[in-house]
Design a protein around this motif. Structure first.
Motif, PDB file in Angstrom:
ATOM      1  N   LYS A  34       0.788  -1.188   0.079  1.00  0.00           N
ATOM      2  CA  LYS A  34       0.097   0.073   0.346  1.00  0.00           C
ATOM      3  C   LYS A  34       0.807   1.272   0.089  1.00  0.00           C
ATOM      4  CE  LYS A  34      -2.978   0.312   3.243  1.00  0.00           C
ATOM      5  NZ  LYS A  34      -3.848   0.295   4.320  1.00  0.00           N
ATOM      6  N   THR A  35       0.246   2.206  -0.781  1.00  0.00           N
ATOM      7  CA  THR A  35       0.969   3.710  -0.396  1.00  0.00           C
ATOM      8  C   THR A  35       0.180   4.552   0.413  1.00  0.00           C
ATOM      9  OG1 THR A  35      -0.201   4.663  -2.233  1.00  0.00           O
ATOM     10  CG2 THR A  35       1.953   3.400  -2.888  1.00  0.00           C
ATOM     11  N   ARG A  53      -5.285  -2.789  -9.014  1.00  0.00           N
ATOM     12  CA  ARG A  53      -4.950  -2.165  -7.830  1.00  0.00           C
ATOM     13  C   ARG A  53      -6.377  -1.344  -7.385  1.00  0.00           C
ATOM     14  NH1 ARG A  53      -0.406  -0.695  -6.738  1.00  0.00           N
ATOM     15  NH2 ARG A  53      -0.640   1.145  -5.720  1.00  0.00           N
ATOM     16  N   LYS A  54      -6.433  -0.942  -6.190  1.00  0.00           N
ATOM     17  CA  LYS A  54      -7.613  -0.186  -5.557  1.00  0.00           C
ATOM     18  C   LYS A  54      -6.842   1.085  -5.223  1.00  0.00           C
ATOM     19  CE  LYS A  54     -11.017  -0.169  -2.120  1.00  0.00           C
ATOM     20  NZ  LYS A  54     -11.529  -0.986  -1.029  1.00  0.00           N
ATOM     21  N   LEU A  55      -7.504   2.178  -5.787  1.00  0.00           N
ATOM     22  CA  LEU A  55      -7.278   3.420  -5.341  1.00  0.00           C
ATOM     23  C   LEU A  55      -8.473   4.043  -4.541  1.00  0.00           C
ATOM     24  CD1 LEU A  55      -6.148   5.004  -8.895  1.00  0.00           C
ATOM     25  CD2 LEU A  55      -4.604   3.751  -7.161  1.00  0.00           C
ATOM     26  N   VAL A  56      -8.043   4.800  -3.437  1.00  0.00           N
ATOM     27  CA  VAL A  56      -8.898   5.388  -2.652  1.00  0.00           C
ATOM     28  C   VAL A  56      -8.601   6.760  -2.598  1.00  0.00           C
ATOM     29  CG1 VAL A  56      -9.674   5.570  -0.125  1.00  0.00           C
ATOM     30  CG2 VAL A  56      -9.039   3.251  -1.144  1.00  0.00           C
ATOM     31  N   ASP A  62     -13.587   5.029  -3.798  1.00  0.00           N
ATOM     32  CA  ASP A  62     -12.563   4.219  -4.297  1.00  0.00           C
ATOM     33  C   ASP A  62     -12.724   3.796  -5.863  1.00  0.00           C
ATOM     34  OD1 ASP A  62     -14.081   1.880  -4.286  1.00  0.00           O
ATOM     35  OD2 ASP A  62     -13.799   1.978  -2.070  1.00  0.00           O
ATOM     36  N   LYS A  63     -11.864   3.237  -6.463  1.00  0.00           N
ATOM     37  CA  LYS A  63     -11.813   2.739  -7.753  1.00  0.00           C
ATOM     38  C   LYS A  63     -10.955   1.510  -7.966  1.00  0.00           C
ATOM     39  CE  LYS A  63     -10.823   4.482 -12.327  1.00  0.00           C
ATOM     40  NZ  LYS A  63     -10.443   5.468 -13.108  1.00  0.00           N
ATOM     41  N   LYS A  79      -5.394  13.127  -6.021  1.00  0.00           N
ATOM     42  CA  LYS A  79      -4.972  12.812  -4.593  1.00  0.00           C
ATOM     43  C   LYS A  79      -5.482  11.463  -4.212  1.00  0.00           C
ATOM     44  CE  LYS A  79      -3.830  14.808  -0.088  1.00  0.00           C
ATOM     45  NZ  LYS A  79      -4.021  16.176   0.549  1.00  0.00           N
ATOM     46  N   HIS A  80      -4.616  10.550  -3.896  1.00  0.00           N
ATOM     47  CA  HIS A  80      -5.145   9.043  -3.710  1.00  0.00           C
ATOM     48  C   HIS A  80      -4.098   8.349  -3.013  1.00  0.00           C
ATOM     49  CE1 HIS A  80      -3.144   8.101  -7.544  1.00  0.00           C
ATOM     50  NE2 HIS A  80      -2.437   7.225  -6.582  1.00  0.00           N
ATOM     51  N   LEU A  81      -4.508   7.167  -2.308  1.00  0.00           N
ATOM     52  CA  LEU A  81      -3.714   6.128  -2.018  1.00  0.00           C
ATOM     53  C   LEU A  81      -4.007   4.850  -2.793  1.00  0.00           C
ATOM     54  CD1 LEU A  81      -5.284   4.044  -0.013  1.00  0.00           C
ATOM     55  CD2 LEU A  81      -5.243   5.774   1.815  1.00  0.00           C
ATOM     56  N   GLY A  82      -2.975   3.811  -2.893  1.00  0.00           N
ATOM     57  CA  GLY A  82      -3.190   2.839  -3.499  1.00  0.00           C
ATOM     58  C   GLY A  82      -2.816   1.549  -2.750  1.00  0.00           C
ATOM     59  N   LYS A  83      -3.554   0.479  -3.182  1.00  0.00           N
ATOM     60  CA  LYS A  83      -3.044  -0.938  -2.832  1.00  0.00           C
ATOM     61  C   LYS A  83      -2.993  -2.068  -4.007  1.00  0.00           C
ATOM     62  CE  LYS A  83      -4.048  -4.474   0.594  1.00  0.00           C
ATOM     63  NZ  LYS A  83      -4.817  -5.075   1.877  1.00  0.00           N
TER      64      LYS A  83
END
Length: 106
Positions: A34-35, A53-56, A62-63, A79-83
């Motif tokens: 994760k980031t 990936r999942k972006l939040v 999320d997407k 602006k996001h975090l990703g997993k």
């Protein structure tokens, strides 16, 4: 507040080129990684591996993003975090634009 991924997630993002107009980042992670929340300006992305990936995003939405090797994509500033939710490494090149969109001025 701008959160530069090359600083906040320096274990995954590497600056490989930069001048006064663009910055090129290489991004690599492994399944489950994760980031933290970070920003990207308008960017072009070229995928060097297939991944899921999942972006939040900052607002909590999320997407799910699924890409194949060789995909080329335009990404609006975000602006996001990703997993990494897949079973393969994520490996991409991002070309971040330093100039604002001329459409934003019209």
């Amino acid at each position: 507040m701008i959160q530069d991924p090359a600083i906040t997630n320096s274990d995954k993002y590497k600056v490989i080129f930069e001048n006064d107009r663009v910055r090129v980042l290489e991004y690599k992670d492994t399944p489950g990684d994760k980031t933290t929340l970070h920003n990207h300006p308008d960017s072009f992305m070229y995928t060097l591996s297939s991944f899921d990936r999942k972006l939040v995003f900052e607002d909590g939405t999320d997407k799910i993003v699924k890409k194949d090797i060789g995909d080329a994509s335009w990404l609006a500033a975000q602006k996001h975090l990703g997993k990494n939710i897949g079973s393969t490494e994520t490996h991409v090149l991002l070309v971040e634009l330093k100039e604002p969109s001329s459409l934003a001025e019209k």
